[in-house]
Scaffold this active site. Structure first.
Site: not given
Ligand code: GDP
Ligand code: IMO
Ligand code: MG
Length: 421
Positions: A13, A16, A40-41, A129, A222, A411
């Site tokens: 998270d 990416k 979840g991207h 998850t 991840q 930012v």
């Molecule tokens: P990923 O799994 O690495 O793609 O990240 P996620 O989408 O799960 O979580 C990142 C969260 O932070 C999302 O809600 C993005 O919209 C948000 N986000 C990404 N970059 C920034 C940033 O620079 N600032 C803020 N405030 N939110 C951000």
């Molecule tokens: P993105 O790509 C954050 C965590 C789960 C759990 C562990 C194992 O959005 O960054 P799994 O379902 O893979 O067997 O769970 O890994 N986990 C993540 N945490 N971002 C993710 O993906 C994750 N995918 C799995 O919360 O601790």
């Molecule tokens: Mg994510």
């Protein structure tokens, strides 16, 4: 032409999805190499917020081809929901979304096995998850798995039934109720719908594209600390989330890897169970969670928050050979008087700056350096030259400690809130 890899350096998270979307205009192909719908991207642009789980984050760009690689595990039901959610965007998915025949399928019984295994672990649960990721990768390495290419074979149903029979035997050891017939209906319907998408021999395809000079970006899911080998085992996911995963998950040779782009938050989060030395349980942690809107994009669970962990970051950088860093969610620290960074741990009574074998709460104590906060709104800044001195001091400190340049400072969640340095 080589292939660049983009991956998360913390516990996932990091942002990416946002950065892949920002960088896609520089690439011809975006290829996911591991993980599945546990990811979840999130992408934000033109007032739209969109979350992708299995489909690569380059999908919204006109010219980009998006490949779901052999290292990915696919739940046809979730995949088809993602396709439905893209319908309004007028994207030519038949041409721009390609799935590897070698990618493994998540069956309804994999989800049940995930659920049963977690329930049986009680307090020691991974915090999975519950998308069936672990059991699917277990069947892959156990040489029992079902793959996308099998859908095209005449005995697909027979192969499916043989695997389900094995699963039902295992499930009989658990105290779990389910209606498999009900779960199978949408699954088989989605398998039919999946046939509208182009299946390819992705390894050959990518080799050919590289020969033709196409630029490829491998999108990780991840984060490095969730890697099956190098993460905080057993509280990890079941795939290789580090740069090596791009080689096995796409069929690309190590000497074809170009830049390795490592993404991290200006602080740190984790969702699910497992050690997190810099975790905060005070108002600072609550402020990060609130300002950063730290809720899982896949499960909606609150993310645990804490200060940046430099021993862990250095380790992740070394494992993957990171050449460029990207600092995300810098704006979330706008309100802090003081920014803390963990530079060392006290481990076995000694000060160390490497990541020890185990980093459980009772084994390591984080040692912090303090830096002055900037106390300014960064979200409206449009150029790195406008960054306040205190942000530049934080960046300089991180670059010196991590020995890798920070190429992007984010930012805000929107595509435009991205500063290139
Ligand atoms: P990923 O799994 O690495 O793609 O990240 P996620 O989408 O799960 O979580 C990142 C969260 O932070 C999302 O809600 C993005 O919209 C948000 N986000 C990404 N970059 C920034 C940033 O620079 N600032 C803020 N405030 N939110 C951000
Ligand atoms: P993105 O790509 C954050 C965590 C789960 C759990 C562990 C194992 O959005 O960054 P799994 O379902 O893979 O067997 O769970 O890994 N986990 C993540 N945490 N971002 C993710 O993906 C994750 N995918 C799995 O919360 O601790
Ligand atoms: Mg994510």
């Amino acid at each position: 032409m080589g292939i660049d890899v983009l991956l998360g350096l913390q516990w996932g998270d990091e942002g990416k999805g946002k950065i892949v979307d920002v960088l896609t205009s520089e690439y011809d192909i975006i290829a996911r190499f591991q993980g599945g719908p546990n990811a979840g991207h999130t992408l934000e642009f033109d007032g739209i917020k969109h979350v992708l789980h299995t489909i690569p984050s380059g999908i919204f760009h006109d010219k980009s081809i998006n490949v779901v690689g052999n290292g990915v595990v696919i739940d046809p039901i979730i995949f088809c929901k993602e396709l439905d959610a893209l319908k309004g965007y007028n994207l030519n998915l038949k041409d721009k979304l390609l799935i590897s025949r070698k990618a493994h399928l998540i069956l309804p019984t994999h989800r049940l096995l995930d659920l049963a295994s977690e329930a049986a672990k009680g307090k020691a649960k991974i915090g999975s998850t519950l998308k069936g990721i672990g059991p699917t990768y277990m069947d892959k390495t156990g040489r029992n798995g079902l793959r996308v290419g099998d859908i095209e074979l005449p005995d697909f149903k027979k192969r499916y039934e043989a695997l389900v029979k094995k699963h039902l035997q295992i499930l009989s050891f658990y105290d779990i109720e389910f209606d498999l017939k009900e779960m199978e209906k949408p699954w088989f319907k989605s398998i039919e719908n999946l046939k509208d998408i182009t299946f390819i021999d992705s390894d050959h395809y990518l080799h050919q594209q590289m020969k033709e000079g196409k630029k490829i970006l491998a999108e990780g899911a991840q984060g490095s600390l969730l890697d099956i080998d190098f993460g905080t085992y057993p509280f990890v996911t079941s795939s290789t989330t580090t740069a090596a995963g791009a080689c096995t998950g796409l069929g690309v040779a190590p000497n074809k890897i170009g830049d390795v782009l490592g993404i991290f938050k200006a602080y740190c989060t984790r969702v699910g169970s497992g050690p997190f030395p810099t975790e905060l349980f005070d108002e600072d942690g609550a402020a990060m969670a609130k300002v950063g809107n730290e809720f899982g994009a896949t499960t909606g669970r609150p993310r645990r928050c804490g200060w940046i962990d430099l021993p862990a970051l250095k380790y992740a950088i070394a494992i993957s050979g990171v050449t460029k860093l990207m600092m995300m969610k810098t704006d979330v620290l706008d309100g802090f008087d003081t920014i803390k960074a963990c530079t060392h741990y006290i481990y076995n009574g000694k000060k160390v700056d490497n990541l020890p074998y185990a980093i459980d709460e009772e084994l390591v104590e984080p040692v912090y350096t303090e830096l002055k906060g900037w106390k300014k709104d960064l979200t409206k800044i449009t150029s790195a030259s406008e960054l306040p001195k205190e942000v530049n001091d934080y960046i300089a400190f991180l670059e010196e400690t991590l020995e890798v340049p920070i190429a992007i400072v984010s930012v805000g969640p929107d595509r435009k809130q991205t500063l290139h340095r």
